[in-house]
Design a protein around this motif. Structure first.
Motif, mmCIF file in Angstrom:
data_model
loop_
_atom_site.group_PDB
_atom_site.id
_atom_site.type_symbol
_atom_site.label_atom_id
_atom_site.label_comp_id
_atom_site.label_asym_id
_atom_site.label_seq_id
_atom_site.Cartn_x
_atom_site.Cartn_y
_atom_site.Cartn_z
ATOM 1 N N ASN A 146 0.600 -1.240 -0.080
ATOM 2 C CA ASN A 146 -0.050 -0.038 -0.180
ATOM 3 C C ASN A 146 0.882 1.271 0.032
ATOM 4 O O ASN A 146 1.570 1.411 0.197
ATOM 5 C CB ASN A 146 -0.641 0.121 1.209
ATOM 6 N N LYS A 147 -0.271 2.568 -0.763
ATOM 7 C CA LYS A 147 1.450 4.361 -0.576
ATOM 8 C C LYS A 147 0.886 4.615 0.243
ATOM 9 O O LYS A 147 1.324 5.726 0.531
ATOM 10 C CB LYS A 147 1.329 3.889 -2.472
ATOM 11 N N HIS A 148 -0.347 4.710 1.004
ATOM 12 C CA HIS A 148 -0.950 6.075 1.335
ATOM 13 C C HIS A 148 -1.311 4.857 3.062
ATOM 14 O O HIS A 148 -1.784 3.824 3.398
ATOM 15 C CB HIS A 148 -2.491 6.319 1.106
ATOM 16 N N ALA A 149 -0.757 6.160 3.861
ATOM 17 C CA ALA A 149 -1.369 5.766 5.848
ATOM 18 C C ALA A 149 -2.057 6.410 6.091
ATOM 19 O O ALA A 149 -1.209 8.117 5.957
ATOM 20 C CB ALA A 149 0.048 4.690 6.363
ATOM 21 N N ILE A 150 -2.907 6.414 7.026
ATOM 22 C CA ILE A 150 -3.510 7.421 8.222
ATOM 23 C C ILE A 150 -3.436 6.937 9.072
ATOM 24 O O ILE A 150 -3.893 5.979 9.436
ATOM 25 C CB ILE A 150 -4.277 7.773 7.627
ATOM 26 N N SER A 151 -2.846 7.463 10.205
ATOM 27 C CA SER A 151 -2.500 7.110 11.394
ATOM 28 C C SER A 151 -3.006 8.386 12.698
ATOM 29 O O SER A 151 -3.093 9.348 12.625
ATOM 30 C CB SER A 151 -0.883 6.530 12.418
ATOM 31 N N PHE A 152 -3.923 7.709 13.481
ATOM 32 C CA PHE A 152 -4.420 8.138 14.829
ATOM 33 C C PHE A 152 -3.916 8.043 15.833
ATOM 34 O O PHE A 152 -4.212 6.910 16.247
ATOM 35 C CB PHE A 152 -5.710 8.815 14.969
ATOM 36 N N ASN A 153 -2.801 8.833 16.757
ATOM 37 C CA ASN A 153 -1.962 8.279 18.361
ATOM 38 C C ASN A 153 -2.382 8.968 19.702
ATOM 39 O O ASN A 153 -2.583 10.548 19.080
ATOM 40 C CB ASN A 153 -0.224 8.457 17.870
ATOM 41 N N LEU A 154 -2.169 8.599 20.307
ATOM 42 C CA LEU A 154 -2.065 8.882 21.705
ATOM 43 C C LEU A 154 -1.225 8.657 22.203
ATOM 44 O O LEU A 154 -0.849 8.109 22.877
ATOM 45 C CB LEU A 154 -3.196 8.329 22.239
ATOM 46 N N LEU A 155 -0.772 10.081 22.773
ATOM 47 C CA LEU A 155 0.868 10.433 23.247
ATOM 48 C C LEU A 155 0.231 10.961 25.141
ATOM 49 O O LEU A 155 -0.199 11.776 25.260
ATOM 50 C CB LEU A 155 1.814 11.102 22.552
ATOM 51 N N LEU A 156 0.963 9.410 25.483
ATOM 52 C CA LEU A 156 0.830 9.852 27.144
ATOM 53 C C LEU A 156 1.808 9.753 27.812
ATOM 54 O O LEU A 156 3.799 9.903 27.175
ATOM 55 C CB LEU A 156 0.482 8.140 27.718
ATOM 56 N N LEU A 177 -2.972 14.814 21.118
ATOM 57 C CA LEU A 177 -3.594 13.848 20.125
ATOM 58 C C LEU A 177 -2.897 14.058 19.259
ATOM 59 O O LEU A 177 -2.450 15.529 18.595
ATOM 60 C CB LEU A 177 -5.178 14.370 19.774
ATOM 61 N N GLU A 178 -2.113 12.438 18.479
ATOM 62 C CA GLU A 178 -1.662 12.926 16.732
ATOM 63 C C GLU A 178 -2.092 12.640 15.632
ATOM 64 O O GLU A 178 -2.389 11.312 15.442
ATOM 65 C CB GLU A 178 -0.373 12.981 17.232
ATOM 66 N N ALA A 179 -2.289 13.485 14.570
ATOM 67 C CA ALA A 179 -2.723 12.530 13.572
ATOM 68 C C ALA A 179 -2.016 12.485 12.417
ATOM 69 O O ALA A 179 -0.510 13.809 12.314
ATOM 70 C CB ALA A 179 -4.692 13.437 13.208
ATOM 71 N N GLN A 180 -1.864 11.521 11.506
ATOM 72 C CA GLN A 180 -0.467 11.015 10.471
ATOM 73 C C GLN A 180 -0.507 11.154 8.857
ATOM 74 O O GLN A 180 -1.833 10.112 9.337
ATOM 75 C CB GLN A 180 0.364 10.108 11.441
ATOM 76 N N TYR A 181 -0.558 11.378 8.444
ATOM 77 C CA TYR A 181 -0.493 10.783 6.937
ATOM 78 C C TYR A 181 0.756 10.622 6.217
ATOM 79 O O TYR A 181 2.179 11.207 5.867
ATOM 80 C CB TYR A 181 -0.841 11.644 6.027
ATOM 81 N N THR A 230 -7.200 -4.523 -0.276
ATOM 82 C CA THR A 230 -6.412 -3.311 -0.515
ATOM 83 C C THR A 230 -5.796 -2.350 0.530
ATOM 84 O O THR A 230 -5.884 -1.154 0.751
ATOM 85 C CB THR A 230 -7.000 -2.375 -1.973
ATOM 86 N N TRP A 231 -5.957 -2.959 1.763
ATOM 87 C CA TRP A 231 -5.929 -2.328 3.385
ATOM 88 C C TRP A 231 -5.591 -3.031 4.322
ATOM 89 O O TRP A 231 -5.606 -4.192 4.318
ATOM 90 C CB TRP A 231 -7.387 -0.793 3.447
ATOM 91 N N GLN A 232 -4.957 -1.893 5.474
ATOM 92 C CA GLN A 232 -4.776 -3.434 6.005
ATOM 93 C C GLN A 232 -5.081 -2.111 7.169
ATOM 94 O O GLN A 232 -5.328 -0.853 7.348
ATOM 95 C CB GLN A 232 -3.442 -2.996 6.596
ATOM 96 N N LEU A 233 -4.869 -3.365 8.496
ATOM 97 C CA LEU A 233 -6.156 -2.182 10.125
ATOM 98 C C LEU A 233 -4.503 -2.761 10.740
ATOM 99 O O LEU A 233 -4.073 -3.620 11.641
ATOM 100 C CB LEU A 233 -6.833 -2.372 10.302
#
Length: 257
Positions: A83-93, A98-102, A211-214
């Motif tokens: 896969n060529k694209h990824a979107i992430s949502f993270n929690l920093l402790l 809150l963190e969002a990444q592309y 076509t996608w991964q979790l």
């Protein structure tokens, strides 16, 4: 029970009992509240399972969230994921930021580091954590950064975990403010600085689709502002933009062949 390839639903009755939960008041009270006849409803989507239970005898309720291992027709070693694209949502402790990444996969790979994939990474995060354990004063934090991420992934669905390392540069902004208590309404000057971010951790393949991964990811991330700033707040001087180290937990979705 209703079941298809990606989702499961269930509704029914259950009977629970607890024995030897009498070491202290907390154990005893929990065992009592979770015992008896209850109505249960659950939903499973891929590897994620959520179930809620409503007691009929004592009117108590509780729920649970599970991550399970899923095997489907795409988990054979012959099936390749690229896969060529990824979107992430993270929690920093522990500061709860809150963190969002592309991420965008690059054709160029840094083979000298042994990495199998290189990503162009853009991340933003926002948080309003308490400042030095204060109940009333918060440190409004915002950051945007761009950089590269290396991933040691063989692009096979059978690989269930792999490490990553990211290095970014950007801009970080902080501001103290009080929203309650005797300092309610007070704000400090807003200050900013260039920042360097480095993170490393492990990604776990929860669900490989065609076509996608979790993915679930866990790791550490550090921020190093290039200069600290002193601001006036509550008739004193406070230093902001200090280096920090946080634990990172989140979910990531990759898509697009």
């Amino acid at each position: 029970v209703v079941h298809n390839q990606t989702m499961t639903l269930w509704l029914g009755l259950r009977e629970d009992w607890r024995e030897n939960y009498d070491a202290d008041f907390v154990q005893t009270a929990t065992a009592q509240s979770e015992s008896g006849t209850s109505l249960t409803f659950g939903i499973g989507i891929g590897p994620i399972v959520f179930e809620t239970v409503q007691g009929l005898d004592n009117k108590s309720s509780f729920g649970r969230l599970l991550f399970t291992s899923v095997e489907n027709e795409y988990t054979s070693s012959e099936y390749s994921l690229d896969n060529k694209h990824a979107i992430s949502f993270n929690l920093l402790l522990p500061d709860v930021v809150l963190e969002a990444q592309y991420r965008r996969a690059l054709a160029y790979r840094l083979k000298s580091f042994g990495a199998s994939r290189t990503w162009l990474l853009f991340g933003i995060h926002y948080g309003d954590p308490v400042y030095q354990d204060s109940f009333y004063v918060h440190n409004l934090t915002r950051q945007a950064a761009i950089g590269l991420e290396l991933e040691w992934h063989n692009n096979k669905a059978s690989q269930w975990a792999w490490p990553y390392f990211a290095l970014l540069a950007g801009q970080r902004t902080e501001q103290l403010r009080a929203d309650s208590g005797t300092l309610a309404g007070q704000e400090s000057e807003q200050v900013s600085s260039p920042v360097i971010e480095a993170g490393t951790g492990i990604r776990f393949n929860l669900y490989p689709g065609r076509t996608w991964q979790l993915l679930f990811q866990a790791g550490l991330v550090g921020h190093y502002p290039t200069s600290s700033k002193t601001v006036a707040f509550d008739q004193s001087e406070v230093e902001l933009l200090q280096p920090d180290l946080a634990a990172s937990l989140g979910l990531s979705v990759t898509f697009g062949l």
